[in-house]
Write an enzyme that holds these catalytic residues in place. Sequence first.
Site, PDB file in Angstrom:
ATOM      1  N   ASP A  60       1.034  -1.405   0.288  1.00 29.95           N
ATOM      2  CA  ASP A  60       0.373   0.245  -0.129  1.00 29.95           C
ATOM      3  C   ASP A  60       1.098   1.601  -0.142  1.00 29.95           C
ATOM      4  O   ASP A  60       1.970   1.665   0.775  1.00 29.95           O
ATOM      5  CB  ASP A  60      -1.300   0.077   1.288  1.00 29.95           C
ATOM      6  CG  ASP A  60      -1.968   0.849   1.056  1.00 29.95           C
ATOM      7  OD1 ASP A  60      -2.987   0.521   0.835  1.00 29.95           O
ATOM      8  OD2 ASP A  60      -1.760   2.388   1.761  1.00 29.95           O
ATOM      9  N   ASN A  68      -2.525  12.910  -3.871  1.00 31.64           N
ATOM     10  CA  ASN A  68      -3.691  13.345  -4.761  1.00 31.64           C
ATOM     11  C   ASN A  68      -4.634  14.622  -4.579  1.00 31.64           C
ATOM     12  O   ASN A  68      -4.531  15.872  -5.638  1.00 31.64           O
ATOM     13  CB  ASN A  68      -4.531  12.303  -4.650  1.00 31.64           C
ATOM     14  CG  ASN A  68      -4.672  10.984  -5.605  1.00 31.64           C
ATOM     15  OD1 ASN A  68      -4.094  11.074  -6.614  1.00 31.64           O
ATOM     16  ND2 ASN A  68      -5.286  10.027  -5.171  1.00 31.64           N
ATOM     17  N   HIS A  73      -5.009  14.565  -9.282  1.00 33.35           N
ATOM     18  CA  HIS A  73      -5.378  12.846  -9.413  1.00 33.35           C
ATOM     19  C   HIS A  73      -4.459  12.178 -10.755  1.00 33.35           C
ATOM     20  O   HIS A  73      -4.348  11.420 -10.725  1.00 33.35           O
ATOM     21  CB  HIS A  73      -6.491  12.933  -9.803  1.00 33.35           C
ATOM     22  CG  HIS A  73      -7.650  12.471  -8.466  1.00 33.35           C
ATOM     23  ND1 HIS A  73      -7.182  11.446  -7.467  1.00 33.35           N
ATOM     24  CD2 HIS A  73      -8.441  13.707  -7.985  1.00 33.35           C
ATOM     25  CE1 HIS A  73      -8.627  11.767  -5.986  1.00 33.35           C
ATOM     26  NE2 HIS A  73      -8.884  13.249  -6.586  1.00 33.35           N
ATOM     27  N   ASP A  77      -2.288   9.094 -10.659  1.00 36.53           N
ATOM     28  CA  ASP A  77      -2.147   7.922 -11.996  1.00 36.53           C
ATOM     29  C   ASP A  77      -0.648   7.612 -12.536  1.00 36.53           C
ATOM     30  O   ASP A  77       0.408   6.830 -12.136  1.00 36.53           O
ATOM     31  CB  ASP A  77      -2.850   8.121 -12.863  1.00 36.53           C
ATOM     32  CG  ASP A  77      -4.554   8.561 -12.307  1.00 36.53           C
ATOM     33  OD1 ASP A  77      -4.435   8.054 -10.893  1.00 36.53           O
ATOM     34  OD2 ASP A  77      -5.157   8.792 -12.818  1.00 36.53           O
ATOM     35  N   GLU A 103      -4.851   3.075  -4.114  1.00 42.46           N
ATOM     36  CA  GLU A 103      -3.367   2.714  -3.862  1.00 42.46           C
ATOM     37  C   GLU A 103      -3.174   1.334  -4.061  1.00 42.46           C
ATOM     38  O   GLU A 103      -1.301   1.114  -3.029  1.00 42.46           O
ATOM     39  CB  GLU A 103      -3.243   4.324  -2.768  1.00 42.46           C
ATOM     40  CG  GLU A 103      -3.591   3.182  -1.489  1.00 42.46           C
ATOM     41  CD  GLU A 103      -4.319   4.472  -1.517  1.00 42.46           C
ATOM     42  OE1 GLU A 103      -4.434   4.929  -0.528  1.00 42.46           O
ATOM     43  OE2 GLU A 103      -5.316   3.805  -2.054  1.00 42.46           O
TER      44      GLU A 103
END
Length: 209
Positions: A60, A68, A73, A77, A103
């Site tokens: 994670d 973010n 975002h 990404d 994530e």
Amino acid sequence: MMHIAMHVSSSSVARYQAQLSWLSHRDELTKLPNRRFFINRVDELIKNKTQSLGYIMTLDLDYFKRVNDTYGHSVGDKCLVSVAQSIHQSLPNDAVFARLGGEEFSVYLPINKAKDSSSDQAALALASQICRQVSEQYITINETTAIACSLSIGVSKRCQDLSSAMKQSDIALYQAKTQGRNMAVMFSDQESNEQVDIGGGDSNYAPIS
């Protein structure tokens, strides 16, 4: 002529169905297998009597919401894709690697049937290597800014039941998060789990010049 047309049409449908099947088992962003594929594939391997036992790793990204919120975002990404590629490069060919969602990623790591303690050490060492490799790479934001990522990883004990193994890795992941992040922890029934801390737990997503 009609026979040929029907043949072409049947071939097109078959290709379309194959493509749909492939897409249904893939994560759109990273192109990795998705949760559905991972669970089905690993469950199949574990139930196969000829398959060796293995470990489940739950990975994670640390403080992903922060990146973010700070950079948008699209940058988030970009981080996910970059981290996925880095993890993939560290894994052996027989590992099963997938993005579970958000994530979070997961790895199934097969091991030899010999149940020696060195297998635990090797699994934890690999998880540590993944943490280190991810923390050493930077994602470029613009001409003046780049960010560093980090991962926390929970590793299950060898288990023939996928559900139990994933629960164990989730518990170990939670402990990695609470113990400082940017580290790998192996599930243990004991009070203190085995862990590998590669340092810099609070430095992820730190902008650099």
